[in-house]
Design a protein around this motif. Structure first.
Motif, PDB file in Angstrom:
ATOM      1  N   TYR A   1       1.422  15.121   4.244  1.00  0.00           N
ATOM      2  CA  TYR A   1       0.568  15.425   5.577  1.00  0.00           C
ATOM      3  C   TYR A   1      -0.737  14.960   5.379  1.00  0.00           C
ATOM      4  O   TYR A   1      -1.309  14.900   4.383  1.00  0.00           O
TER       5      TYR A   1
ATOM      6  N   THR B   1       7.340   5.615  -7.911  1.00  0.00           N
ATOM      7  CA  THR B   1       6.904   5.957  -9.589  1.00  0.00           C
ATOM      8  C   THR B   1       5.756   7.206  -9.373  1.00  0.00           C
ATOM      9  O   THR B   1       6.092   7.961 -10.331  1.00  0.00           O
TER      10      THR B   1
ATOM     11  N   GLU C   1      -6.094   6.666 -13.555  1.00  0.00           N
ATOM     12  CA  GLU C   1      -5.785   5.656 -14.281  1.00  0.00           C
ATOM     13  C   GLU C   1      -4.306   5.480 -14.399  1.00  0.00           C
ATOM     14  O   GLU C   1      -3.295   6.162 -14.122  1.00  0.00           O
TER      15      GLU C   1
ATOM     16  N   GLY D   1       3.846   5.395   0.958  1.00  0.00           N
ATOM     17  CA  GLY D   1       4.776   6.267   0.669  1.00  0.00           C
ATOM     18  C   GLY D   1       5.402   6.917   2.237  1.00  0.00           C
ATOM     19  O   GLY D   1       6.531   6.966   2.401  1.00  0.00           O
ATOM     20  N   THR D   2       4.305   7.020   3.043  1.00  0.00           N
ATOM     21  CA  THR D   2       4.802   7.653   4.433  1.00  0.00           C
ATOM     22  C   THR D   2       5.691   6.525   5.012  1.00  0.00           C
ATOM     23  O   THR D   2       6.851   6.656   5.512  1.00  0.00           O
TER      24      THR D   2
ATOM     25  N   ARG E   1      -9.483   5.677  -8.747  1.00  0.00           N
ATOM     26  CA  ARG E   1      -8.038   4.739  -8.322  1.00  0.00           C
ATOM     27  C   ARG E   1      -8.243   3.549  -7.533  1.00  0.00           C
ATOM     28  O   ARG E   1      -7.519   2.410  -7.903  1.00  0.00           O
TER      29      ARG E   1
ATOM     30  N   ARG F   1      -5.284  14.327   2.460  1.00  0.00           N
ATOM     31  CA  ARG F   1      -3.776  14.415   2.425  1.00  0.00           C
ATOM     32  C   ARG F   1      -3.423  15.730   1.929  1.00  0.00           C
ATOM     33  O   ARG F   1      -4.142  16.333   1.005  1.00  0.00           O
TER      34      ARG F   1
ATOM     35  N   ARG G   1       2.879  -2.520 -10.831  1.00  0.00           N
ATOM     36  CA  ARG G   1       1.332  -2.351 -10.442  1.00  0.00           C
ATOM     37  C   ARG G   1       0.609  -3.007 -11.297  1.00  0.00           C
ATOM     38  O   ARG G   1      -0.707  -3.040 -11.386  1.00  0.00           O
TER      39      ARG G   1
ATOM     40  N   GLY H   1      -3.827   1.042  11.949  1.00  0.00           N
ATOM     41  CA  GLY H   1      -3.351   1.881  13.088  1.00  0.00           C
ATOM     42  C   GLY H   1      -2.610   3.276  12.789  1.00  0.00           C
ATOM     43  O   GLY H   1      -2.761   3.692  11.523  1.00  0.00           O
TER      44      GLY H   1
ATOM     45  N   ARG I   1       5.270  12.709 -10.890  1.00  0.00           N
ATOM     46  CA  ARG I   1       4.693  13.915 -10.890  1.00  0.00           C
ATOM     47  C   ARG I   1       5.634  15.018 -10.893  1.00  0.00           C
ATOM     48  O   ARG I   1       5.669  16.222 -11.414  1.00  0.00           O
TER      49      ARG I   1
ATOM     50  N   GLY J   1       4.967   1.496  -5.210  1.00  0.00           N
ATOM     51  CA  GLY J   1       3.999   1.740  -6.383  1.00  0.00           C
ATOM     52  C   GLY J   1       4.412   1.378  -7.389  1.00  0.00           C
ATOM     53  O   GLY J   1       3.848   1.467  -8.609  1.00  0.00           O
TER      54      GLY J   1
HETATM   55  P1  AP5 Z   1       1.059   6.780  -6.542  1.00  0.00           P
HETATM   56  O1  AP5 Z   1       1.708   8.361  -5.912  1.00  0.00           O
HETATM   57  O2  AP5 Z   1       2.025   5.804  -6.481  1.00  0.00           O
HETATM   58  O3  AP5 Z   1      -0.242   6.770  -5.685  1.00  0.00           O
HETATM   59  P2  AP5 Z   1      -0.783   5.795  -4.968  1.00  0.00           P
HETATM   60  O4  AP5 Z   1      -0.127   4.595  -5.091  1.00  0.00           O
HETATM   61  O5  AP5 Z   1      -2.481   5.796  -5.421  1.00  0.00           O
HETATM   62  O6  AP5 Z   1      -0.668   6.006  -3.251  1.00  0.00           O
HETATM   63  P3  AP5 Z   1      -0.784   7.159  -2.838  1.00  0.00           P
HETATM   64  O7  AP5 Z   1       0.484   8.166  -3.085  1.00  0.00           O
HETATM   65  O8  AP5 Z   1      -1.811   7.854  -3.232  1.00  0.00           O
HETATM   66  O9  AP5 Z   1      -0.836   6.542  -1.275  1.00  0.00           O
HETATM   67  P4  AP5 Z   1       0.357   5.932  -0.217  1.00  0.00           P
HETATM   68  O10 AP5 Z   1      -0.032   4.472  -0.077  1.00  0.00           O
HETATM   69  O11 AP5 Z   1       1.549   6.346  -0.719  1.00  0.00           O
HETATM   70  O12 AP5 Z   1      -0.204   6.925   1.112  1.00  0.00           O
HETATM   71  P5  AP5 Z   1       0.333   8.169   1.717  1.00  0.00           P
HETATM   72  O13 AP5 Z   1       1.690   7.533   2.545  1.00  0.00           O
HETATM   73  O14 AP5 Z   1       0.748   9.172   0.928  1.00  0.00           O
HETATM   74  O15 AP5 Z   1       0.575   7.462  -7.729  1.00  0.00           O
HETATM   75  C1  AP5 Z   1      -0.353   8.272  -8.562  1.00  0.00           C
HETATM   76  C2  AP5 Z   1      -0.541   7.937 -10.058  1.00  0.00           C
HETATM   77  O16 AP5 Z   1       0.806   8.066 -10.724  1.00  0.00           O
HETATM   78  C3  AP5 Z   1      -1.160   6.849 -10.199  1.00  0.00           C
HETATM   79  O17 AP5 Z   1      -2.708   7.065 -10.144  1.00  0.00           O
HETATM   80  C4  AP5 Z   1      -1.019   6.436 -11.858  1.00  0.00           C
HETATM   81  O18 AP5 Z   1      -1.584   7.262 -12.721  1.00  0.00           O
HETATM   82  C5  AP5 Z   1       0.566   6.782 -11.648  1.00  0.00           C
HETATM   83  N1  AP5 Z   1       1.598   5.779 -11.385  1.00  0.00           N
HETATM   84  C6  AP5 Z   1       2.422   5.715 -10.299  1.00  0.00           C
HETATM   85  N2  AP5 Z   1       2.994   4.487 -10.366  1.00  0.00           N
HETATM   86  C7  AP5 Z   1       2.508   3.757 -11.512  1.00  0.00           C
HETATM   87  C8  AP5 Z   1       2.923   2.523 -12.209  1.00  0.00           C
HETATM   88  N3  AP5 Z   1       3.877   1.735 -11.498  1.00  0.00           N
HETATM   89  N4  AP5 Z   1       2.235   2.185 -13.335  1.00  0.00           N
HETATM   90  C9  AP5 Z   1       1.453   3.223 -13.719  1.00  0.00           C
HETATM   91  N5  AP5 Z   1       0.985   4.363 -13.185  1.00  0.00           N
HETATM   92  C10 AP5 Z   1       1.705   4.607 -12.153  1.00  0.00           C
HETATM   93  O19 AP5 Z   1      -0.683   8.214   2.949  1.00  0.00           O
HETATM   94  C11 AP5 Z   1      -1.892   8.816   2.271  1.00  0.00           C
HETATM   95  C12 AP5 Z   1      -2.262   9.885   3.405  1.00  0.00           C
HETATM   96  O20 AP5 Z   1      -2.554   9.212   4.668  1.00  0.00           O
HETATM   97  C13 AP5 Z   1      -1.206  11.082   3.783  1.00  0.00           C
HETATM   98  O21 AP5 Z   1      -2.105  12.229   4.117  1.00  0.00           O
HETATM   99  C14 AP5 Z   1      -0.796  10.478   5.031  1.00  0.00           C
HETATM  100  O22 AP5 Z   1      -0.285  11.344   5.823  1.00  0.00           O
HETATM  101  C15 AP5 Z   1      -1.819   9.874   5.953  1.00  0.00           C
HETATM  102  N6  AP5 Z   1      -1.554   8.465   6.479  1.00  0.00           N
HETATM  103  C16 AP5 Z   1      -0.537   7.751   6.102  1.00  0.00           C
HETATM  104  N7  AP5 Z   1      -0.573   6.785   6.919  1.00  0.00           N
HETATM  105  C17 AP5 Z   1      -1.408   6.816   8.115  1.00  0.00           C
HETATM  106  C18 AP5 Z   1      -1.786   6.353   9.203  1.00  0.00           C
HETATM  107  N8  AP5 Z   1      -1.064   5.077   9.419  1.00  0.00           N
HETATM  108  N9  AP5 Z   1      -2.602   6.682   9.940  1.00  0.00           N
HETATM  109  C19 AP5 Z   1      -3.242   8.021   9.380  1.00  0.00           C
HETATM  110  N10 AP5 Z   1      -3.007   8.785   8.417  1.00  0.00           N
HETATM  111  C20 AP5 Z   1      -1.609   8.225   7.638  1.00  0.00           C
END
Ligand code: AP5
Length: 216
Positions: free
Chosen positions: A139, A33, A59, A16-17, A173, A129, A90, A201, A38, A87
Motif C-alpha cells: 500500500y 526475489t 545491500e 512489484g505493484t 539502495r 509504502r 540484479r 504516472g 523476506r 527483481g
Molecule cells: P526488493 O523487495 O526486490 O526491493 P526493490 O527492488 O528495492 O524494490 P521494491 O520492492 O522496494 O520496489 P518496487 O519497484 O517493487 O515498488 P512497489 O511496487 O513496492 O528487494 C529488497 C532487498 O532484497 C534488496 O535490497 C536486496 O537486499 C534483496 N534482494 C532482492 N532481490 C535480490 C537479488 N536479485 N539479488 C540480491 N539481493 C536481492 O511500489 C513502491 C511503493 O509505491 C508502494 O507503496 C506502492 O503502493 C507505490 N506505488 C507503486 N506504483 C505507484 C504509482 N504508479 N503511483 C504511486 N504510487 C505507486
C-alpha cells in the motif's frame, strides 16, 4: 506458449505493484526475489539468516545464494508455462547465471520491461509504502491507502513499514542500484529484449503502458 518476463528498475518504481497484477492477468507465477527473501527471513531459515543483514543495510544478497534460490523456484512445476521475474537478475553475474540456466532448459526471456521514474518519485513512493508481512500486499499512505488505516485489505493483518524503507537505507539502495544493477539495462537493450516503461504516472496509467508494451 507461455510468457517469460523480467521486470527491471530502481527500488520503489512500482515493479512489484505491476508484476502482481500482470502475473495474475496472464496466469503466470510472480517470482519476486525480495518477497522470497523476506519470507525466508520471517521463517528464520538458514538462507534468511544469511540474507537479513544485507537486506537491512540495503545491500544485495550475495549472488550465489540468490541464484540458487531462483534456480530452485524455476524448477517448480508451475513455472513450466512461463513466469515473471521481479527483481532478478540484479547483477551481471545473476544475468549470466539466468542465461546459463535457460540454455539448459531450452527456454528464453521473451521481454525485459525496464520501469523508470525520477529519484524524487522513488523516494516518495518508498517512504510512504506500507506492506503486509503476511500476504505481501503493498500500500501507499497517499497513492494506495488501505480501506482501514494500518490494516491489510486482503488478510486483515497489521501493516508495517519495511526495515529497508528508512531514509538512509533507501539512499543506499538507490546507490547500489546505480552501481550494480543499472548496467543490465544496456545488456538487455543490446540483446534486443528491453522495453522502457515510463512509470511516473498513476498505477493504472503504468498498468496500461505495461499491457500495451506486450501487445503485438
Ligand atoms: P526488493 O523487495 O526486490 O526491493 P526493490 O527492488 O528495492 O524494490 P521494491 O520492492 O522496494 O520496489 P518496487 O519497484 O517493487 O515498488 P512497489 O511496487 O513496492 O528487494 C529488497 C532487498 O532484497 C534488496 O535490497 C536486496 O537486499 C534483496 N534482494 C532482492 N532481490 C535480490 C537479488 N536479485 N539479488 C540480491 N539481493 C536481492 O511500489 C513502491 C511503493 O509505491 C508502494 O507503496 C506502492 O503502493 C507505490 N506505488 C507503486 N506504483 C505507484 C504509482 N504508479 N503511483 C504511486 N504510487 C505507486
Amino acid at each position: 506458449m507461455g510468457l517469460r518476463l523480467v521486470f527491471l528498475g530502481p527500488p520503489g518504481v512500482g515493479k512489484g505493484t505491476q508484476a502482481k497484477a500482470l502475473a495474475a492477468a496472464r496466469a503466470i507465477p510472480h517470482i519476486s526475489t525480495g518477497d522470497i527473501l523476506r519470507a525466508e527471513v520471517g521463517a528464520g531459515s538458514e538462507l534468511g539468516n544469511q540474507a537479513q543483514a544485507f537486506m537491512n543495510r540495503g545491500e544485495l544478497v550475495p549472488d550465489d545464494l540468490v541464484v540458487a534460490m531462483v534456480a530452485r523456484r524455476l524448477a517448480q512445476p508451475d513455472c513450466a508455462d512461463g513466469w515473471l521475474l521481479d527483481g532478478f537478475p540484479r547483477t551481471g553475474a545473476q544475468a549470466a547465471a539466468l542465461e546459463k540456466h535457460l540454455a539448459q532448459t531450452g527456454e528464453n526471456v521473451d521481454r525485459v520491461l525496464y520501469f523508470r521514474a525520477a529519484d524524487e518519485i522513488l523516494i516518495r513512493r518508498l517512504s510512504g509504502r506500507r506492506a503486509c508481512p503476511e500476504c505481501n500486499a503493498n500500500y501507499h499512505v497517499e497513492a494506495m491507502p488501505p480501506r482501514t488505516e494500518g490494516v491489510c485489505d486482503q488478510c486483515g493483518s497489521a501493516l508495517i513499514q519495511r526495515p529497508d524503507d528508512q531514509e538512509d537505507t533507501i539512499r543506499n539502495r538507490l546507490d547500489v542500484y546505480r552501481a550494480q544493477t543499472r548496467e543490465l539495462i544496456d545488456h538487455y537493450r543490446a540483446a534486443g529484449l528491453l522495453t522502457e516503461i515510463d512509470s511516473e504516472g498513476t498505477v493504472d496509467e503504468v498498468a496500461a503502458a505495461t499491457a500495451g508494451s506486450l501487445e503485438g
